[in-house]
Design an enzyme around this catalytic site. Structure first.
Site, PDB file in Angstrom:
ATOM      1  N   GLU A   7       0.800  -1.227   0.000  1.00 26.32           N
ATOM      2  CA  GLU A   7       0.000   0.000   0.000  1.00 26.32           C
ATOM      3  C   GLU A   7       0.829   1.272   0.000  1.00 26.32           C
ATOM      4  OE1 GLU A   7      -2.664  -2.819   2.432  1.00 26.32           O
ATOM      5  OE2 GLU A   7      -0.545  -2.464   2.181  1.00 26.32           O
ATOM      6  N   ASP A  80      -2.082  -5.341   3.102  1.00 27.65           N
ATOM      7  CA  ASP A  80      -2.305  -5.637   4.519  1.00 27.65           C
ATOM      8  C   ASP A  80      -3.151  -6.887   4.736  1.00 27.65           C
ATOM      9  OD1 ASP A  80      -0.805  -3.513   5.397  1.00 27.65           O
ATOM     10  OD2 ASP A  80      -2.499  -2.149   5.609  1.00 27.65           O
ATOM     11  N   ASP A  82      -5.921  -7.864   6.070  1.00 22.53           N
ATOM     12  CA  ASP A  82      -7.306  -7.723   6.514  1.00 22.53           C
ATOM     13  C   ASP A  82      -8.196  -7.589   5.281  1.00 22.53           C
ATOM     14  OD1 ASP A  82      -6.745  -5.183   5.620  1.00 22.53           O
ATOM     15  OD2 ASP A  82      -6.999  -4.193   7.552  1.00 22.53           O
ATOM     16  N   GLU A  84      -9.651  -4.996   3.971  1.00 22.77           N
ATOM     17  CA  GLU A  84      -9.285  -3.875   3.103  1.00 22.77           C
ATOM     18  C   GLU A  84      -8.049  -4.225   2.282  1.00 22.77           C
ATOM     19  OE1 GLU A  84     -11.063  -0.968   2.713  1.00 22.77           O
ATOM     20  OE2 GLU A  84     -12.512  -2.073   3.910  1.00 22.77           O
ATOM     21  N   TYR A 303       0.783  -5.701  12.951  1.00 24.31           N
ATOM     22  CA  TYR A 303      -0.299  -4.958  12.298  1.00 24.31           C
ATOM     23  C   TYR A 303      -1.281  -4.423  13.330  1.00 24.31           C
ATOM     24  CZ  TYR A 303      -3.686  -3.741   8.689  1.00 24.31           C
ATOM     25  OH  TYR A 303      -4.533  -3.055   7.859  1.00 24.31           O
ATOM     26  N   ARG A 305      -4.417  -2.990  12.981  1.00 24.63           N
ATOM     27  CA  ARG A 305      -5.877  -3.032  12.797  1.00 24.63           C
ATOM     28  C   ARG A 305      -6.328  -4.476  12.966  1.00 24.63           C
ATOM     29  NH1 ARG A 305      -4.300   0.871   9.034  1.00 24.63           N
ATOM     30  NH2 ARG A 305      -5.211   2.925   9.473  1.00 24.63           N
ATOM     31  N   HIS A 350      -6.118 -12.798  13.173  1.00 23.52           N
ATOM     32  CA  HIS A 350      -4.918 -11.979  13.245  1.00 23.52           C
ATOM     33  C   HIS A 350      -4.396 -11.908  14.662  1.00 23.52           C
ATOM     34  CE1 HIS A 350      -7.166  -9.950   9.744  1.00 23.52           C
ATOM     35  NE2 HIS A 350      -6.342 -10.843   9.262  1.00 23.52           N
TER      36      HIS A 350
END
Length: 898
Positions: A7, A80, A82, A84, A303, A305, A350
């Site tokens: 990203e 990432d 997740d 998103e 990470y 989130r 996660h």
């Protein structure tokens, strides 16, 4: 050559170092496509087909990626770990297929929870395909958010002028804030008294005991409701003899807290460090993406989130070794601790937020970090290590005491705790208000039958208090408890509420604005199901089942849209007057507060005939009289009679201006109270500055305010005048086009030449320039297209600059803490809006014919068009007017793996 897509450029730079020259790591700069903000982006009648738009900032990025992929041996999508991140990888892959950039190259998806060399290399050795169910869950979420927002918001605009928007999660979060405010407003204060007795043991050690029973009747906290009863009980205890009748010591164990999730990190950082959730995530992002530690760029935390609390076995082993080294084997439990999440819709795939290497102690790395980064890293490090430490052993003691006075008796209780073994408490205690105080309170040694001496009896009056307003941290905690939203959306949701001016922050407390309360009252009255907490949480559960492959995402959308579109259809024909009548009842305690004289709160104070009611105007809602136009009484929502200039006789005459002899009047307008000098077509007016109450305005202050701007004096260096005034951005001094803010409105009338010169000089040193020109600013780094990126302080606030592009920083973004990656996103958004940084072209002047039409009226169509706002209308618009930007459609057969 292997091409890797991540990203952010900071992440790309770090990973490129780990992988070596055979890899080219490119950044997508976040999402590359999104649903256009217009009708027809999601088509329910076409099985929820979705049209995606590539914005201008991503066009060049994708072109660069496509060029690199054409000559690559392999494409590795490493966004990432997740939903998103999975969606970004899917979007990139779809665009590359449309550009025909992929030939026979293998496409792999890798994820790593930490940006360290070992984590990245391990991920590269274990690639997988794009997770189709995760992408489906993302598509369902985006479609739901779009359909709710783009269907409800137009209804709001038509039925409730002044409302900005509605959203699936945004509106439910706002309801939490508004419901709490209603609880506070309707809370009935209750008086109660506490009785505390100070006693002494035979050895003279003193302690406190509280009344528990009186003549065999249990006395609860609120049972003593008046001073007479409290004093009577106090008199009884004054003459009583006190004896110990029981002592119970009960050992207990207090276990450590789990490692941080996104929400618990935001809450604890708010309590202990005073950081807003958005700021916490900015700092955590930097710690995750990588920091230069002695010449090596390394990610310091995993990470950030996540709502999982699990920790990798190898990390737990390292933490246990570290505990033994630092504190000894006594602090290491026999077996590693395992935690589970209580939230009903948590995803535990996660890891929790933890240090990537526990041996990097906070005191060793803080010299490489700024102050906020060091504090947040220390908080994460301590919480993680403490989570694997031995429990604290606490002995809780309760002493029962008999107070006897003749035939009457009472029982008292004294409690205290002793920490026998501190365990994890030696390293970490959560930021709570009273827990530590209770544990620090120890009781002296006593035995059954001991006679105790009375030192004093204290009766204290108390009043119950309403529940506190939410802070950003406690609202996030509540959202998590109810299952509303996801970790990645919490801070963004709060930002939307502030940006829409639905709530404001006052001393860290969230207070709903009247605009927000009107929106929630409307939605709760006519769309109650869709702002219910359980309904929103159930949708989140369905999205989780989609991500697990248990539900079909289109079937979830079909069931939702069937009922939702029907509910919207029912409200479309509702008259505004019916809406206002409903809101009058729903908001009555707030907009029609009780009057001191006991009169009907809704009777008009001017004419006595009409009824007060909500009215709507160009600038939103206000309170007005039903006897209009005969009676023109109005006032703002949230103000009582007499709080504004709208008195019984209309504008209030304060006096006559000494210079002109004209009347100076105090009036109420749509934007609040203001002063007016005389009458006529263009009388001089001045709004009351923030903090000035209408009731305190006298003639002297009114004349002074109307006389602004005021000449302070002549600048000693230039000989040009300095003036002081109050403008759109508050009080200021002005010299030759250079503005500098003053501390308060009061200072405008008292500032002298020396102070004015000093303020202007300070502004110049910070970056201001005569004539309003900006300084060269603080360099953040180089733009990928060449040229430096700087953050500057301009006349209208801080902004970032690259070449000819000046982009104002979004509200809440700290110019002192902004990173290059954030600045690039702000600049890209500005370019997307204006087009390549060139000055925006002025819109062509309207013809006389078109200008004569009412605002918003369109030219008659040649054929009957579908009704605005419907799915068919959206499709018709999309077909009639192709988008200027590249769009693609997700068909019913689109799958994540491509």
């Amino acid at each position: 050559m292997h091409v890797v897509i991540v990203e952010s450029p900071a992440k790309a730079k770090t990973i490129n170092k780990y992988l070596g020259p055979d890899y080219q790591v490119l950044a997508s700069y976040g999402h590359v496509r999104d649903l256009p903000a217009k009708d027809g982006s999601v088509l329910p009648d076409d099985d929820f087909a979705m049209s995606w738009e590539v914005d201008a900032k991503s066009q060049k990025r994708l072109a660069d990626i496509a060029r690199a992929v054409k000559d690559a041996d392999r494409l590795i999508l490493a966004t990432d770990p997740d939903r998103e991140g999975e969606a970004i990888s899917w979007h990139v892959l779809q665009v590359l297929k449309e550009k025909r950039a992929l030939k026979s190259q293998p496409v792999e998806r890798v994820v790593f929870n930490a940006i360290t060399k070992s984590s990245v290399l391990d991920a590269m050795a274990h690639p997988r395909a794009i997770d189709g169910p995760l992408v489906d869950a993302y598509l369902a979420r985006r479609a739901l958010d779009y359909l709710v927002g783009f269907t409800l918001s137009p209804v709001l605009w038509r039925k409730l002028p002044g409302a900005r928007s509605a959203g699936r999660v945004q509106s439910v979060s706002l309801r939490l804030v508004c419901d709490r405010e209603s609880e506070i407003e309707t809370f009935v204060t209750q008086e109660y008294w506490s009785i505390l007795v100070r006693l002494a043991t035979p050895k003279g050690d003193e302690f406190d005991a509280r009344l528990a029973t009186l003549d065999g009747r249990k006395i609860a906290r609120l049972d003593v409701t008046n001073g007479d009863d409290a004093r009577a009980i106090g008199s009884l205890l004054e003459g009583a003899a006190f004896t110990v009748t029981g002592i119970e010591s009960k050992p207990t164990r207090r276990n450590p807290y789990p490692p941080f999730t996104t929400s618990t990190l935001q809450q604890e950082a708010s309590r202990k460090l005073g950081l807003a959730p958005a700021r916490t995530m900015q700092i955590a992002q930097r710690l995750y993406e990588g920091v230069d530690i002695g010449g090596e760029t390394v990610g310091l935390i995993t990470y950030m989130r996540t709502d999982g609390v699990d920790v990798a076995p190898e990390a737990i082993a390292a933490i246990r070794r570290e505990i033994a080294t630092l504190h000894g084997d006594r602090y290491v439990p026999n077996a590693p601790r395992r935690y589970t999440v209580k939230a009903k819709n948590a995803q535990e795939a996660h890891e929790a937020i933890r240090p990537t290497d526990v041996s990097r102690h906070p005191d060793r790395v803080k010299r490489y970090l700024d102050a906020e980064q060091a504090k947040l890293y220390e908080l994460i490090w301590k919480r993680t290590v403490a989570s694997q430490m031995e429990s604290a052993e606490i002995e809780r003691t309760t002493v029962d005491i008999l107070a006897k006075n003749g035939t009457r008796q009472a029982e008292l209780k004294a409690t205290g705790s002793v920490v026998r073994f501190d365990g994890f408490l030696t390293l970490y205690q959560e930021g709570r208000d009273d827990e530590e105080d209770e544990e620090a309170r120890r009781l002296p040694a006593m035995a059954n039958g001991d006679a105790l001496a009375r030192r004093s009896v204290v009766t204290t009056q108390h009043f119950t208090e309403p529940p506190p307003r939410y802070t950003e941290a406690t609202l996030i905690k509540k959202m998590e408890e109810l299952g509303i939203g996801r970790p990645s959306t919490y801070s963004a949701t709060l930002s939307v509420l502030r940006d829409r001016e639905y709530v404001r922050l006052d001393r860290k407390r969230l207070i709903p604005e009247d605009k927000g309360r009107l929106v929630i009252a409307f939605l709760a009255s006519f769309f109650d199901r869709y702002v219910e907490y359980d309904f929103t949480a159930s949708l989140e559960e369905q999205l989780d089942k989609i991500s697990a492959g248990e539900l079909d995402w289109r079937e979830v959308l079909r069931l939702f849209w069937k009922d939702f579109s029907a509910a919207v259809g029912e409200i479309k024909d509702l008259r505004v007057s019916e809406v206002l009548d409903t809101l009058n009842d729903a908001l009555a305690p707030h907009i029609f507060p009780p009057r001191e004289d006991g009169a009907d709160p809704r009777s008009c104070p001017t004419c006595g005939v009409g009824r007060l009611s909500l009215k709507t105007g160009k600038f939103g809602a206000f309170i007005g009289c039903s006897n209009y136009p005969e009676c023109r009484y109005t006032r703002q929502i949230g103000t009582a009679e007499g709080d504004t200039a709208a008195e019984a006789d209309g504008p209030r005459v304060i006096g006559q201006d000494p210079g002109t002899g004209l009347d100076v009047t105090l009036r109420s307008g749509r934007f609040g109270p203001y002063l007016q000098l005389g009458e006529g077509d263009k009388p001089k007016r001045a709004s009351l500055p923030k903090g000035w109450e209408p009731a305190t305005i006298d003639l002297e202050r009114a004349v002074a305010l109307l006389s602004l701007p005021r000449e302070v004096g002549v600048h000693p260096e230039t000989g040009k005048p300095i003036t002081a005034g109050i403008g759109r951005y508050g009080p200021f001094v002005n010299h030759d086009g250079a503005f500098a803010n003053l501390s308060s409105a009061e200072e405008v009338f008292s500032v002298g030449i020396n102070r004015a010169v000093a303020v202007l000089a300070e502004k110049k040193e910070r970056g201001g320039r005569p004539g309003g020109a900006a300084s060269a600013g603080r360099a953040l780094g180089d733009h990928p297209d060449g040229g430096s990126v700087t953050v500057r302080d301009g006349r209208y606030g801080p902004y970032v600059n690259h070449g000819k592009v000046n982009a104002t920083l979004p509200r809440g973004m700290d110019p002192a803490a902004i990173t290059l990656a954030q600045a690039l996103e702000v600049i890209a958004a500005k370019v997307a809006k204006d087009g390549d940084g060139k000055p925006a072209r002025r819109a062509p002047a309207k013809s006389a014919k078109s200008a004569a039409k009412p605002a918003g009226e369109k030219a008659p169509a040649k054929k009957a068009a579908p009704k605005a706002g419907t799915a068919k209308a959206g499709a018709a618009k999309a077909a009639a007017k192709p988008a200027a930007k590249t769009t693609t459609k997700t068909t019913a057969r689109s799958k994540a793996a491509g």
